[in-house]
Design a protein around this motif. Sequence first.
Motif, PDB file in Angstrom:
ATOM      1  N   ARG A 274       0.818  -1.207   0.000  1.00  0.00           N
ATOM      2  CA  ARG A 274       0.000   0.000   0.000  1.00  0.00           C
ATOM      3  C   ARG A 274       0.858   1.266   0.000  1.00  0.00           C
ATOM      4  NH1 ARG A 274      -4.718   1.426   4.476  1.00  0.00           N
ATOM      5  NH2 ARG A 274      -5.885   2.897   3.170  1.00  0.00           N
ATOM      6  N   LEU A 275       0.824   1.980  -1.086  1.00  0.00           N
ATOM      7  CA  LEU A 275       1.459   3.286  -1.188  1.00  0.00           C
ATOM      8  C   LEU A 275       0.405   4.385  -1.032  1.00  0.00           C
ATOM      9  CD1 LEU A 275       3.843   2.738  -4.251  1.00  0.00           C
ATOM     10  CD2 LEU A 275       4.553   3.088  -1.873  1.00  0.00           C
ATOM     11  N   GLY A 276       0.869   5.601  -0.761  1.00  0.00           N
ATOM     12  CA  GLY A 276      -0.063   6.711  -0.656  1.00  0.00           C
ATOM     13  C   GLY A 276      -0.861   6.921  -1.926  1.00  0.00           C
ATOM     14  N   GLY A 277      -0.250   6.597  -3.075  1.00  0.00           N
ATOM     15  CA  GLY A 277      -0.925   6.782  -4.355  1.00  0.00           C
ATOM     16  C   GLY A 277      -1.717   5.586  -4.820  1.00  0.00           C
ATOM     17  N   GLY A 278      -1.774   4.514  -4.030  1.00  0.00           N
ATOM     18  CA  GLY A 278      -2.532   3.331  -4.418  1.00  0.00           C
ATOM     19  C   GLY A 278      -1.772   2.052  -4.124  1.00  0.00           C
ATOM     20  N   TRP A 279      -2.335   0.947  -4.566  1.00  0.00           N
ATOM     21  CA  TRP A 279      -1.773  -0.373  -4.309  1.00  0.00           C
ATOM     22  C   TRP A 279      -0.868  -0.801  -5.464  1.00  0.00           C
ATOM     23  CZ3 TRP A 279      -2.999  -2.365   0.381  1.00  0.00           C
ATOM     24  CH2 TRP A 279      -4.123  -1.844   1.023  1.00  0.00           C
ATOM     25  N   VAL A 280       0.210  -1.518  -5.108  1.00  0.00           N
ATOM     26  CA  VAL A 280       1.101  -2.086  -6.116  1.00  0.00           C
ATOM     27  C   VAL A 280       1.375  -3.542  -5.769  1.00  0.00           C
ATOM     28  CG1 VAL A 280       2.213   0.089  -6.758  1.00  0.00           C
ATOM     29  CG2 VAL A 280       3.181  -1.295  -4.900  1.00  0.00           C
ATOM     30  N   LEU A 281       1.555  -4.350  -6.781  1.00  0.00           N
ATOM     31  CA  LEU A 281       1.916  -5.756  -6.614  1.00  0.00           C
ATOM     32  C   LEU A 281       3.430  -5.862  -6.725  1.00  0.00           C
ATOM     33  CD1 LEU A 281       0.083  -8.764  -8.209  1.00  0.00           C
ATOM     34  CD2 LEU A 281       2.569  -8.630  -8.289  1.00  0.00           C
ATOM     35  N   LEU A 282       4.049  -6.571  -5.807  1.00  0.00           N
ATOM     36  CA  LEU A 282       5.499  -6.778  -5.820  1.00  0.00           C
ATOM     37  C   LEU A 282       5.777  -8.198  -6.304  1.00  0.00           C
ATOM     38  CD1 LEU A 282       6.458  -5.122  -2.394  1.00  0.00           C
ATOM     39  CD2 LEU A 282       6.221  -4.053  -4.657  1.00  0.00           C
ATOM     40  N   PRO A 283       6.231  -8.352  -7.552  1.00  0.00           N
ATOM     41  CA  PRO A 283       6.395  -9.703  -8.112  1.00  0.00           C
ATOM     42  C   PRO A 283       7.624 -10.404  -7.545  1.00  0.00           C
ATOM     43  CG  PRO A 283       6.340  -7.986  -9.824  1.00  0.00           C
ATOM     44  CD  PRO A 283       6.554  -7.310  -8.517  1.00  0.00           C
ATOM     45  N   SER A 284       7.670 -11.712  -7.762  1.00  0.00           N
ATOM     46  CA  SER A 284       8.851 -12.484  -7.411  1.00  0.00           C
ATOM     47  C   SER A 284      10.061 -11.924  -8.150  1.00  0.00           C
ATOM     48  CB  SER A 284       8.639 -13.951  -7.784  1.00  0.00           C
ATOM     49  OG  SER A 284       9.704 -14.741  -7.336  1.00  0.00           O
TER      50      SER A 284
END
Length: 299
Positions: A274-284
């Motif tokens: 969760r970033l201030g600007g939205g959600w990001v997926l952290l891949p393998s």
Amino acid sequence: VASQPVAQPSRTGAAPSSGPPSMPSRSPGDPAPVRTVPSRSPGGLAPVRAVPTIDRDPAGLAGQLGYAEKVLGRVAAPAATARQALIAQLVCLRLTTHPGWASTVIEHVAPAQRAAAAADIAATADLVALTPPEARLPPWRIIGAQSLAMLRADYQAAQAATGVGWTYLAAINFVETDFGRIAGPSSAGAQGPMQFMPATWASYGHGDIHRPRAAILAAARFLIAHGASSHIGSAVYAYNPSWTYVDAVLRYARRLRASPYALTSFYYRQIIFRLGGGWVLLPSGYGSSPTVREIPLHP
């Protein structure tokens, strides 16, 4: 917090809520987890080739979540399991921005999948409540986890040694670091797959804090020393002093007891931050390879 809908190792000193949720009063040894996939389960997260599109109305979300829970509640191909696990994560995240939709979505999920859907929605809401937005990406590496067979063996060994049910250990391992996939300390300095502070590890750990079996055994020792045999909720609270955290862990543990497929479905979930600007997926491979970047999400 780390898991599965949300990733961020959770030993950050979150403030407790006003009181405990309902919880079981004892931690009896749980039955051995059922093997539902081959022991060669991949330790790395499945690559995300395309982020699924998530519906924007309760009826559509109910259809997506119900189907996802149906696939996750049976033996399925790894690619199908991983895709439906991500859809379940994204639907539940969407519902955290529209909490008034949750009851409608649950009502429209088929009865056979309703309990699993309700548990996922509630646990996601708990973890999001524990996860304030961050200003920057974390200094983590996303690495491969142990195989499911090895994780099961570690949980069972810890249960046999201490009497703490394997489902509680698996749930904490899932919430803290997505079964060890998140490599890097928390903001408070906790380390390893079960996120121990070094001083706590000195009391309960033996060997390498980053070794899964050693960390899982240490967590079991910690829980039993803090009363898990008589009140598992209070022991989990001692592990991380937030009743919201306790609620999430106990929900996942109940899922693990209720379904022989739950551990596999959790194992295939992605790490979402969760970033201030939205959600990001952290891949393998994130944090290890400069070519692996975060993937923006719009749940």
